[in-house]
Enzyme design. Structure first.
Site: not given
Ligand code: PEP
Ligand code: MG
Length: 768
Positions: A364, A471, A507, A605, A628-629, A639, A676
């Site tokens: 956060h 988000r 989302r 993802e 990212n995921d 991560r 994203c």
């Molecule tokens: C991702 O996983 O790339 C993503 C954009 O979502 P978050 O980072 O919120 O998991």
């Molecule tokens: Mg994600």
């Protein structure tokens, strides 16, 4: 054996400094193994020599004086081979080295094990024995290896603490001490560390000297008096309900507060120049250590009382302190675990950087920091937080690294980066209203990722063409209960209105993994593979339906809403979600709202989704890759875990191949595909993604102008050629270097930030 180990680690953990830690190790190991000698040698990074730091059995005055070159003697051999060496007759070994000043010639058997932390050899732990007939057996070897493995982290931590105080192992002054974590918010800051901690928590009280001894003594005395009165009051109140033996417990408490007991010892430390809170912490920890080692169960239980007493005293001392907390002009806030409330307490304009031991880029606080544009480093596991108060710090939020006590050269190097960043942004302002297209006219939509309203304001001024990822968990995180439909509707309306008529992609709630809501805790062994994202909300349709209803109502009259589903790993999840969205859509229309059916998309993802792009795309309007995921799941690398951060690489060939495949498959069924994840905001990553055919790139507002300026300066064929070249490579590091080189050659070297390991080296280069 386990209990010896446990108490050894506990003792070493609470040692006051590296020296005390080393002494505890050698004396306890010598006793546990009933051996004549136990010594510890640490590798001094400044001189690259092993220094004898502590010994039990060799001459004590050789400590700190005897040292061996990196590959010298048996100690050097253990370090170089990175494995134990167990010899019955050490003097006959060709690598044996004799130091008369240690009195060593009398010892024949030798067992040395390396002390290794995160692949780095920190030193060597050695036991020796006089008789050659004693060869250390396998069990003893295993014990020493276990001790060394357990202690490596503690030693690394105390070593860092020593380094922070400005001293190397040999007592020389050190500068540019760096610690690595994970990037929390981009940017560079130079400022003064201010350690903040939750109140009444002794463990996090920082070590600080005081010059105002009388004032500290007075503060402590009045805390003792206040706690005394509290306890007497409670004892009196309960007198009629307790039996005499139970009441005696309060007497035990009060006796601990007598002058000759705990307060006396605290006063001694204050007189030695330690501030009152630090002195209390030291004494309480010493008591706890002492009681914990007692065999007597009754005495062991006293630990709870001591801890409670310490907490009460501390809380009284901190009461006065909270009121006049002075923040440095350029504050770098440092904490075990930063909270948004801590950020809020810094006076406006004084917060320049953030450092947190716990947490990740998804915490956060990190999200808030990005929204506020404050450079942040998270997950600094081995950092001695308490030593950073009042020190000059450099926070490198690009690389997730901090430097304490920077040298003039390093400071100048980072100062130049700060100035360049400012200049860069000023220079890029002119691009705000220009389209993001290559020199040969290929358009890519540049969108932003948002969470708070602050993000929106910054995004608009940076020329974003819409929101690629809102988000929605962020507004959920700042509440202490689920936001009502009406509250959600207000949050969503703000985002939709700010960008109308451009698209705003919302989302649905993506909690679980490392994103938790205090009022809806999810405790799991393996949260990233557990109840996350769509899995939670489909199991709780009451949450999903209210959220979608709020989104649809908020979109009335704007018609720019898009809904995106996170963590999809099955077609059935898409179908169930669509069913619920249609249901809400019809209900809301029946209620009289003039709304349009929003476009619905799926996040790609999870690796399973990569192989079902066509099936997914047929059911929805668009796809968006959460790199990212996707990176963490493809590479099986958490991560947020700094221990494996070097393995987390979005330029990994497997990740790039997956990204290529997603773009091709989406295109083959004619559906738009965007991205994203953080990779979209990396200038090199953005080039590759554009070459792969991604229609939109969604990123942090801060990255947007750089990405736009790179894309506007190249032609698409050039980027496609670069992509083809890197797809032939098999190492993520080589791919990254190749992309960096291409950017540099194209004149964008200034967008590249120094790598973690190379920052200091670059600083040197910059000066020479
Ligand atoms: C991702 O996983 O790339 C993503 C954009 O979502 P978050 O980072 O919120 O998991
Ligand atoms: Mg994600």
């Amino acid at each position: 054996m386990l209990s010896i180990l446990r108490s050894l680690v506990q003792e070493v953990n609470s040692a006051r400094d590296l020296k005390e830690a080393m002494e505890i190790i050698v004396s306890r190991v010598q006793k546990a193994m009933t051996t004549e000698v136990c010594s510890v040698y640490l590798l001094d990074p400044a001189t690259n020599r092993y220094i004898l730091m502590a010994t039990e059995g060799l001459y004590k005055d050789s400590v700190g004086k005897v040292s061996l070159a990196y590959s010298e003697g048996l100690v050097g051999l253990v370090g170089a081979r990175e494995e134990p060496i167990n010899l019955e007759d050490a003097p006959s070994h060709p690598r044996y080295r004799y130091f008369p000043e240690t009195g060593e010639e009398r010892f024949r058997s030798f067992l040395g094990v390396p002390i290794i932390h995160h692949r780095r050899v920190l030193g060597v732990l050695v036991v020796q024995q006089r008789e050659s007939s004693r060869c250390f057996d396998e069990g003893e070897e295993a014990f020493l290896v276990t001790v060394s493995a357990q202690l490596a982290g503690v030693i690394a931590h105390s070593e860092a603490t020593g380094a922070i105080s400005g001293l190397s192992l040999t007592g020389e002054e050190t500068k540019d001490i760096s610690f690595s974590g994970v990037p929390g918010a981009p940017g560079v800051a130079i400022g003064t560390g201010m350690v903040v901690y939750p109140s009444a928590d002794l463990d996090v009280v920082p070590e600080k000297p005081t010059e105002n001894i009388e004032q500290e003594l007075e503060l402590f005395r009045s805390a003792v008096q206040a706690v005394r009165e509290d306890i007497e009051r409670v004892a009196n109140r309960l007198a009629s309900q307790l039996r005499p033996e139970e009441q005696a417990l309060f007497d035990v408490y009060l006796r601990m507060l007598d002058d000759e007991a705990l307060p006396g010892e605290v006063a001694i430390r204050i007189r030695e120049g330690v501030w009152a809170q630090g002195a209390l912490k030291q004494v309480v920890q010493q008591y706890i250590r002492h009681f914990e080692m007692m065999d007597d169960h009754y005495l062991q239980e006293r630990v709870v009382d001591i801890r409670d007493l310490g907490r009460r005293l501390l809380s009284h001392m901190q009461e006065g302190e909270q009121k006049h907390q002075e923040y440095p002009e350029r504050t770098v806030l440092v904490s075990e675990e930063l909270t948004p409330a801590m950020l809020g307490e810094v006076p406006k304009g004084q917060l320049v950087g953030l450092v947190s031991v716990k947490g990740s880029s998804n915490s956060h606080v990190a999200i808030l920091a990005r929204a506020m544009g404050v450079p942040t480093v998270m997950g600094l596991v081995d950092i001695p937080v308490n030593q950073l108060d009042g020190r000059e710090l450099v926070v490198d939020g690009f690389e997730g690294q901090i430097f304490a006590s920077p040298s003039a050269d390093l400071r100048a190097f980072y100062q130049a980066i700060c100035e360049e960043e400012d200049e860069l942004f000023r220079g890029l302002e002119v691009l705000r209203d220009k389209p993001c297209e290559t020199t040969d006219g290929h358009r890519v939509a540049l969108l932003v990722n948002t969470g708070l309203m602050t993000d929106v304001v910054r995004s608009l001024s940076h020329g974003a063409e819409g929101i690629g990822l809102y988000r929605t968990e962020v507004p959920f995180m700042i509440k202490d209960r689920f936001p009502s439909e009406q509250e959600q509707r207000e949050y969503y309306r703000e985002q939709l209105e700010a960008f109308a008529p451009n698209p705003v992609t919302m989302r649905t709630l993506d909690i679980g993994g490392d994103k938790s809501l205090t009022y809806f805790p999810i405790e799991e062994e393996n949260p990233f593979l557990g109840w996350r994202g769509i899995r939670v909300t489909l199991d709780h349709p009451e949450i999903f339906l209210v959220q979608v209803r709020a989104m649809l109502k908020a979109s009335e009259g704007l018609n720019n809403l898009q809904i995106m589903l996170p963590m999809i790993s099955n077609i059935s999840e898409v179908e169930e979600s669509l069913h619920l969205i249609y249901r809400v859509y019809h209900e809301v229309r029946e209620e009289g709202y003039d709304i349009h059916m929003p476009k619905v998309g799926v996040m790609v993802e999870v690796p399973a989704a990569v192989y079902q792009i066509r099936e997914l795309a047929e059911r929805v309007d668009f796809l968006s890759v959460g790199s990212n995921d996707l990176t963490q799941y493809l590479l099986a690398v958490d991560r947020n875990n700094p221990r494996v951060a070097q393995l987390y690489h979005s330029y990994h060939p497997a990740v790039l191949q997956a990204l290529v495949r997603i773009a091709q498959d989406a295109r083959s069924v004619g559906k738009p595909v965007g991205i994203c994840g953080e990779l979209a905001g990396d200038p090199g990553g953005a080039l590759l993604l554009m070459a792969m055919g991604y229609d939109s790139l969604s990123m942090n507002a801060a990255s947007l102008p750089k990405v736009k300026s790179v894309i506007r300066s190249i032609d698409r064929e050039w980027a496609i050629q670069l992509l083809e070249d890197v797809l032939l490579l098999d190492s993520p590091h080589v791919i990254k270097s190749c992309v960096d080189l291409a950017l540099r050659n194209a004149g964008f070297g200034r967008y590249l930030r120094p790598g973690k390991s190379s920052s200091a080296a670059m600083a040197e280069q910059a000066v020479s």
